[in-house]
Design a protein around this motif. Sequence first.
Motif, short mmCIF file in Angstrom:
data_model
loop_
_atom_site.label_atom_id
_atom_site.label_comp_id
_atom_site.label_asym_id
_atom_site.label_seq_id
_atom_site.Cartn_x
_atom_site.Cartn_y
_atom_site.Cartn_z
N ALA A 167 7.97 18.84 60.53
CA ALA A 167 7.56 19.92 59.63
C ALA A 167 8.07 19.69 58.22
CB ALA A 167 8.06 21.26 60.17
N ILE A 168 9.34 19.37 58.06
CA ILE A 168 9.88 19.22 56.71
C ILE A 168 9.40 17.92 56.07
CG2 ILE A 168 12.06 18.12 57.37
CD1 ILE A 168 13.33 19.89 55.12
N SER A 169 9.17 16.88 56.88
CA SER A 169 8.62 15.64 56.32
C SER A 169 7.21 15.89 55.79
CB SER A 169 8.58 14.55 57.41
OG SER A 169 9.87 14.30 57.92
N LEU A 170 6.41 16.62 56.54
CA LEU A 170 5.05 16.95 56.10
C LEU A 170 5.09 17.80 54.83
CD1 LEU A 170 2.07 16.66 57.01
CD2 LEU A 170 2.35 18.83 58.22
N ALA A 171 6.04 18.75 54.78
CA ALA A 171 6.16 19.61 53.60
C ALA A 171 6.51 18.80 52.35
CB ALA A 171 7.21 20.69 53.85
N LEU A 172 7.46 17.88 52.48
CA LEU A 172 7.85 17.05 51.34
C LEU A 172 6.70 16.18 50.86
CD1 LEU A 172 11.42 15.94 52.53
CD2 LEU A 172 10.91 17.50 50.64
N LEU A 173 5.95 15.62 51.81
CA LEU A 173 4.83 14.75 51.46
C LEU A 173 3.75 15.52 50.70
CD1 LEU A 173 3.35 12.03 51.65
CD2 LEU A 173 2.45 12.78 53.88
N VAL A 220 10.49 21.89 38.63
CA VAL A 220 10.72 22.89 37.60
C VAL A 220 11.89 22.48 36.70
CG1 VAL A 220 11.47 25.26 37.17
CG2 VAL A 220 9.72 24.81 38.88
N TYR A 221 12.94 21.93 37.30
CA TYR A 221 14.13 21.54 36.53
C TYR A 221 14.05 20.09 36.02
CZ TYR A 221 16.73 25.77 37.71
OH TYR A 221 17.16 27.08 37.81
N GLY A 222 12.94 19.43 36.32
CA GLY A 222 12.77 18.07 35.82
C GLY A 222 13.66 17.05 36.48
N VAL A 223 14.00 17.25 37.74
CA VAL A 223 14.86 16.32 38.48
C VAL A 223 13.98 15.41 39.34
CG1 VAL A 223 16.72 16.10 40.17
CG2 VAL A 223 16.74 18.01 38.55
N ASP A 224 14.17 14.11 39.23
CA ASP A 224 13.39 13.15 40.01
C ASP A 224 14.21 12.76 41.24
OD1 ASP A 224 11.45 11.44 40.83
OD2 ASP A 224 12.01 9.81 39.47
N LEU A 225 13.76 13.21 42.41
CA LEU A 225 14.50 12.95 43.64
C LEU A 225 14.24 11.53 44.14
CD1 LEU A 225 13.89 16.31 45.57
CD2 LEU A 225 15.95 15.61 44.34
N SER A 226 15.31 10.87 44.59
CA SER A 226 15.19 9.52 45.13
C SER A 226 14.78 9.57 46.60
CB SER A 226 16.52 8.79 45.00
OG SER A 226 17.51 9.43 45.80
N LEU A 227 14.44 8.40 47.15
CA LEU A 227 14.10 8.33 48.57
C LEU A 227 15.28 8.77 49.43
CD1 LEU A 227 12.21 7.50 50.88
CD2 LEU A 227 13.09 5.16 50.65
N GLY A 228 16.49 8.38 49.02
CA GLY A 228 17.67 8.80 49.75
C GLY A 228 17.85 10.31 49.76
N ALA A 229 17.51 10.95 48.62
CA ALA A 229 17.61 12.40 48.54
C ALA A 229 16.62 13.07 49.50
CB ALA A 229 17.36 12.87 47.11
N TYR A 230 15.43 12.49 49.58
CA TYR A 230 14.43 13.06 50.51
C TYR A 230 14.88 12.91 51.97
CZ TYR A 230 10.95 13.73 46.84
OH TYR A 230 10.28 14.18 45.73
N LEU A 231 15.43 11.76 52.30
CA LEU A 231 15.93 11.55 53.66
C LEU A 231 17.08 12.52 53.97
CD1 LEU A 231 15.90 7.64 53.87
CD2 LEU A 231 14.27 9.24 54.90
N THR A 232 17.92 12.76 52.96
CA THR A 232 19.01 13.73 53.13
C THR A 232 18.47 15.13 53.38
OG1 THR A 232 20.45 12.43 51.69
CG2 THR A 232 21.05 14.73 52.04
N ALA A 235 19.84 26.94 50.46
CA ALA A 235 20.97 26.67 49.56
C ALA A 235 21.72 25.41 50.01
CB ALA A 235 21.91 27.87 49.53
N LEU A 236 21.88 25.26 51.32
CA LEU A 236 22.55 24.08 51.86
C LEU A 236 21.75 22.82 51.54
CD1 LEU A 236 24.81 22.89 53.64
CD2 LEU A 236 23.35 23.35 55.62
N VAL A 237 20.43 22.89 51.70
CA VAL A 237 19.56 21.74 51.42
C VAL A 237 19.61 21.38 49.93
CG1 VAL A 237 17.15 20.99 51.32
CG2 VAL A 237 18.02 22.11 53.37
N LEU A 238 19.56 22.39 49.06
CA LEU A 238 19.59 22.13 47.62
C LEU A 238 20.92 21.50 47.21
CD1 LEU A 238 17.90 25.36 46.16
CD2 LEU A 238 16.89 23.09 46.52
N ARG A 239 22.01 21.96 47.82
CA ARG A 239 23.32 21.36 47.51
C ARG A 239 23.31 19.87 47.86
NH1 ARG A 239 26.09 25.98 49.86
NH2 ARG A 239 26.98 27.29 48.25
N GLN A 240 22.80 19.54 49.05
CA GLN A 240 22.78 18.14 49.49
C GLN A 240 21.89 17.29 48.59
OE1 GLN A 240 24.72 16.83 51.97
NE2 GLN A 240 25.64 18.85 51.98
#
Length: 435
Positions: free
Chosen positions: A101-107, A326-338, A362-367
């Motif tokens: 579910a979350i992998s599909l959402a990110l994609l 929204v905040y202009g942050v480019d997430l890396s592949l490692g961040a997505y896996l996290t 909140a926990l996910v955003l922190r990670q």
Amino acid sequence: MSLTNRILIAMVVGIVVGSVLNLLLATDSLTAAHQAWVRTWLVDGVFDVVGKVFIASLKVLVVPLVFVSLVCGSASLGNSARMGPIAIKTILAYLATTAIAISLALLVARIVSPGSGVELAGDVSFEAKSPPPLTEVIINIFPSNPVAAMAEGNMLQIIVFALLFGYAISHAGEHGRRIAGFFEDMDAVIMKMVEILISLAPYGVLALLARLFTDLGLSAILDLGAYVLTVLAVLLLHALGVYSLILSLLVRVSPLVMIRKMRPVWAFAFSTASSGATLPVTLRTVEKRLGVDNSVAGFTVPLGATVNMDGTAIMQGVATVFIAQVYGVDLSLGAYLTVILTATLASIGTAAVPGVGLITLALVLRQAGLPLEGIALIIGVDRILDMVRTAVNVTGDAMVSVVVARSEGQFNQKIYDDPYADMEASARPSHGSGH
């Protein structure tokens, strides 16, 4: 008219009535006296009272239903040594569907980019609650006082005690058989209570939705249209696509049958936004309409209502990408896996915490290293989306129950295929027997 159609009509009427009242109250189309009457007597009076009584009536059945069903199920399995494999299969299935579910959402969120062009709201803030440490979560699963666990509605503790109690019944000889008979009778009585409550569902559904849309209106959805549509699209894709594919491949049954039979459950989930409050209806549907034996359903459905959060995981995935854009942050592949790993484990790790959706986000955003203030951007529409993702959660509970039951030989395909199974709850048409 069937109960399903009555509930669906009540949903539409509630949304329309609430939206109209929201417009009337917002545009000063009514006199002050009429506005006071609508707000005080209709919205905060009739709609609020009927809706809260309906929710309370659902919740009052949850603890006895979970306890009695689990005792019956574990008692029947106690001598077959199948409880362990069923538990392992169920937990692995819930974790797997949550990861999907979350992998599909990110994609999908990466492709759609719902946060592009959204301006920050500088006057909003969000203070996140800290999730409990993993050691505390594990310790709190085991009850020190089962009566207190039932009084507080602590589902994980109730599940553990019920499984132990049922297992003891199965090994207590003649004494255990007498107690098992009592719990089977209790199960029949509680199911009759659920049936009575279901017959009153259209009134509760109408009142809940009329109150909600009077307060929110449709403008809250339109303001974050791209985000809302992205979350809804992934929720529908997961519920109708992924679940259907799993049923077709692993159980080899038509997923359309389950979709039709889950419609009343969706209406309850949508109206209450609570898997726990919907649990009595979900369990009855899984057993009586989808053909899952009580020995499996009595474990998989209550556990799913507690730990399975595919819909919430989807919201977290889309929200993470949305806030990053929204905040202009480019997430890396490692961040997505996290994010995938954190959200999947959090679906069980923080299951007993109130407000679990925002806490796990909140926990996910922190990670992922994203600002927690971004949660404030989506709070306004979260209540609406929570209703839809709850419907996805209960669908996942039902799907996993069918898959596990099939693997254990506890699945009745004749009941699953019968469109008129459980005729009291589904209002069998008078012009045909269905057989």
